[in-house]
Design an enzyme around this catalytic site. Structure first.
Site, PDB file in Angstrom:
ATOM      1  N   ALA A 515       0.836  -1.203   0.000  1.00 45.48           N
ATOM      2  CA  ALA A 515       0.000   0.000   0.000  1.00 45.48           C
ATOM      3  C   ALA A 515       0.872   1.255   0.000  1.00 45.48           C
ATOM      4  CB  ALA A 515      -0.921  -0.002   1.225  1.00 45.48           C
ATOM      5  N   PRO A 622      -9.811   4.218   4.957  1.00 46.92           N
ATOM      6  CA  PRO A 622     -10.237   3.525   6.183  1.00 46.92           C
ATOM      7  C   PRO A 622     -11.131   2.312   5.908  1.00 46.92           C
ATOM      8  CG  PRO A 622     -10.578   5.897   6.385  1.00 46.92           C
ATOM      9  CD  PRO A 622     -10.175   5.642   4.961  1.00 46.92           C
ATOM     10  N   GLU A 695      -0.774  -7.096   7.444  1.00 43.15           N
ATOM     11  CA  GLU A 695      -0.170  -8.144   8.278  1.00 43.15           C
ATOM     12  C   GLU A 695      -0.234  -7.776   9.753  1.00 43.15           C
ATOM     13  OE1 GLU A 695       3.631  -8.937   6.368  1.00 43.15           O
ATOM     14  OE2 GLU A 695       2.612 -10.296   4.985  1.00 43.15           O
TER      15      GLU A 695
HETATM   16 MO1  MOS Z   1       3.203 -11.826   2.432  1.00 40.67          MO
HETATM   17  S1  MOS Z   1       3.477 -13.451   3.587  1.00 40.67           S
HETATM   18  O1  MOS Z   1       4.758 -11.246   2.151  1.00 40.67           O
HETATM   19  O2  MOS Z   1       2.188 -12.056   1.160  1.00 40.67           O
END
Ligand code: MOS
Length: 735
Positions: A515, A622, A695
């Site tokens: 992003a 958002p 993540e």
């Molecule tokens: Mo991620 S595990 O770098 O798609």
């Protein structure tokens, strides 16, 4: 454009389009079923044939012979590809195992043949007639059994294997309060909705593959390398991806076999890794055994923190970097981390959503909860006390921004943390024992070079082209928002084209860097285009304001489209990041709160509420960011409660290789989720001042669930997933 820290005020800061909760621009295509996924590229090439992959039936050994006679004679069969007739193949630098196995077999369900036929059913039927004679040999499949043979793998500069600061051993031994515990996390599968799939078509010596891959440039580079063809003869197209989670970071067998099958059959060929192949044919998140030691003074100041992790992989593979957050998350003068790697002949281990931190925090954040209890402290107060604003291993490096404590403060208030009983097994709601738990979320913010091309036509339409991918994350939308903000046009004036190796090379989607990095690349290209526009209009570019479809300077105001009257204009550039790491540590932070109910009689766990408070720089959208975080929280709940690839430790494969046996959460498992983003901009991350959240959202969730279960029941389960069989006999009411 070279990014110089700190980012200055720039047009993105207007946040008229960026930062707004816009709907996905690809939404209508998705919900109407018209976004073309790789296996649905029915019109991309004429006369398509179907390939069916045959996976190895042993985990390790040799193929003695393959008898293709019957299969070749089966109805509809056009070609069969095996390693012995595929010609000389290289190997992509990101692949550990060979994508087409034979005669050596490196893991179970390694592809050993591709059968190409007129229809899928004919290919599948013929594949069942291929007779493979194997000579199996003994492999190592059990991490626990191989742990003592694990070795120190080669260190990488960015991720050393071991770190040491101060005198960990002495400080730990001297600590008045200490904890020494071992935790395990299982092998996990990405289990994305869309299987790996590729359509391949040759025209002479030029190859096009329509595929499903997070990293178009890596795929193109590694496919060219594997086939031994010039990269320039290859085009990789991957505009829509039905989930990846790291499982589609790399070139996989579907791509190579479709290319080989198409060459052999002299027709376009499509190949999917059907669901039962995926768990063993592709990559997975490796299991870990993690030992954590924490020593503290009586008031809760950490004086020693140690984290060791053991994992396994095929020869040539790497460790699961489960200790990396422990190097950065909490203060403490004396520290050690170490990773050890065992050879395991299971399928290839590799990145899965927040590789390292996701399993690492499942252990560390349960240990922090246990340590807080030993200290008689509130688990949030314990974490807040041990906050650090600098890299604790390299104190000359401050965090570019770190508001973890604020995440806890806001979350605690919102979630009703003060109502939690510090003593476990105190709250009951009918048949449910109710508990709440908390954990820190932490994931590094990686930045990587990313390029884009932005065009303007005489209608004032802006077109962005970059090989960036959208794996369900919202890339299309945030890239369009970036271009709209930079050029002062409405979102519906922007067309975004992604996922094609003919476009400028982007960061791709991985490591939650996509992003921030890819939009920063679009920003750089837009800066170029703005200069060209200003020049064409005879406006001083430093004075030009792009807004409402116009370019304004002083008392002049010209429609943007006029700049392209004499022909379309194009700006192309890349954002490049220098050694940001040297001066600053960039990470993202959060606090996860979870309430569970555990059935007092059956020990079945139900999540009742989840809250994530995240601090991750500017949130570009958002709405899409929230979707990333709730998806990641869901995945974290799966890791805590259900996900586990069951290893057959005698025969060396993952037994539950479908979505019936490999359980992931469904809607009914996740009743209520809330996400709060702190309002922040990080000028060290990029001109966008953004970071990633895809993540971060999974990091810590598993431990928050585990800690909530402990709070509900008083039972501590240190081996994930926390299934009811591990709780049942130890439940408060158990006879
Ligand atoms: Mo991620 S595990 O770098 O798609």
């Amino acid at each position: 454009m070279k990014f110089e820290i700190p980012a200055t005020q720039n047009p993105i800061d207007q946040t008229t389009v960026i930062g707004q909760p816009r709907d996905r621009i690809d939404g209508p295509l998705k919900v109407s079923g018209t976004a073309p996924y790789a296996y649905e590229r029915h019109d991309a090439a004429p006369n398509q044939a179907y390939g069916y992959v045959l996976g190895a039936a042993i985990a390790k050994g040799r193929i003695l012979s393959i008898d293709l006679k019957e299969a070749r004679a089966a109805p509809g069969v056009l070609a069969i590809v095996t390693a012995s007739d595929a010609g000389k193949l290289g190997k992509g630098k990101r692949n550990t195992a060979t994508l087409l196995g034979g005669p050596e077999i490196e893991h179970y369900h390694q592809a050993v043949a591709l059968v190409v036929a007129e229809t899928f059913e004919q290919a599948r039927a013929a594949a069942s007639l291929v007779r493979v004679d194997y000579a199996p040999s003994q492999g190592a499949f059990d991490l626990a059994a191989e742990k003592e043979r694990a070795v120190k793998p080669p260190s990488e500069e960015s991720t050393p294997t071991d770190t040491q600061v101060g005198d960990f051993t002495g400080a730990f031994a001297a600590a008045p309060v200490s904890l020494d515990q071992t935790y395990t996390t299982p092998d996990e599968s990405h289990a994305m909705m869309e299987p790996h799939a590729t359509l391949a078509a040759w025209e002479g010596d030029k190859l096009t593959v329509w595929t499903s891959n997070q990293m178009v440039d890596w795929a193109a580079t590694d496919l060219a390398q594997t086939l031994g063809i010039p990269r320039a003869n290859l085009r990789v197209v991957s505009p829509f991806i039905g989930g990846g989670f790291g499982g589609k970071l790399f070139l996989r067998a579907d791509v190579l076999l479709a290319a080989l099958g198409a060459r052999a059959a002299e027709r376009p060929v499509k190949v999917t890794l059907h669901r039962p192949l995926m768990m063993n044919n592709t990559t997975h998140r490796p299991a870990t055994i993690q030992r954590i030691r924490i020593g503290a003074t009586k008031d809760g100041t950490i004086t020693a923190i140690g984290h060791e992790s053991w994992s396994g992989d095929l020869p040539g593979g790497g460790p699961e970097v489960a200790v990396q957050q422990t190097r950065l998350l909490y203060a403490g003068a004396n520290r050690m981390t170490a990773m050890r790697l065992a050879v395991l002949d299971l399928p290839e281990g590799n990145a899965m959503r927040a590789p390292g931190e996701a399993p690492g925090l499942m252990a560390l954040e349960m240990a922090m909860d246990e340590m807080a209890e030993k200290l008689g402290m509130d688990p949030i107060a314990f974490r807040v006390l041990n906050d650090t604003q600098v890299d604790p291993e390299k104190p000359h490096r401050p965090f570019s921004m770190r508001r973890l404590n604020e995440c806890f403060r806001i979350g605690a208030e919102r979630f009703g943390w003060s109502r939690r009983s510090q003593r476990p097994a105190q709250a009951r709601d009918g048949r449910w024992l109710v508990g709440i738990g908390v954990a820190s979320a932490f994931r590094n913010n990686l930045v990587t070079k990313s390029a884009a091309r932005v065009g303007l036509d005489r209608q004032g339409v802006v077109t962005v082209e970059t090989d960036m991918t959208d794996i369900g994350t919202g890339s299309y939308t945030i890239i369009a928002q970036t271009a709209a903000e930079m050029l002062g046009v409405d979102l519906d004036k922007v067309i975004v084209r992604l996922g094609d190796s003919n476009f400028p090379v982007s960061s791709g989607s991985g490591g939650q860097w996509g992003a921030n990095s890819s939009t920063a690349g679009v920003y750089a290209a837009c800066v170029k285009l703005r200069e060209t526009v200003a020049q064409t209009l005879g406006i001083n570019s430093s004075e030009a304001v792009f807004t409402d479809g116009e370019v304004r300077a002083g008392n002049r105001s010209v429609p943007l489209a006029r700049a392209a009257e004499a022909g379309p204009l194009v700006g192309e550039d890349a954002i490049e990041f220098g050694d940001l790491d040297e001066t600053h540590q960039q990470s993202t932070f959060g606090a996860h709160f979870v309430e569970v109910g555990v059935d007092a009689a059956t020990a079945e766990t139900r999540i009742r509420r989840m809250l994530a408070v995240c601090a991750a720089g500017r949130i570009l959208n958002p709405k899409t960011a929230r979707s990333q975080v709730i998806g990641a929280m869901t995945m974290g709940a799966g890791a805590a409660l259900m996900e586990e690839l069951a290893v057959d430790t005698r025969r060396g494969f993952f037994v539950n290789h479908d979505l019936a046996g490999y359980e992931v959460p469904v809607h009914a498992d996740i009743p209520h989720q809330e996400v709060i983003f702190l309002d922040e901009t990080d000028p060290m991350s990029s001109p966008m001042k953004a970071k990633g959240v895809g993540e971060l959202g999974i990091c810590g969730v598993g431990a928050a669930v585990a800690n909530a279960i402990y709070n509900a029941t008083g039972v501590r389960v240190r081996n994930y997933p926390i299934t009811l069989d591990k709780l049942l006999e130890r439940m408060p009411d158990a006879a």
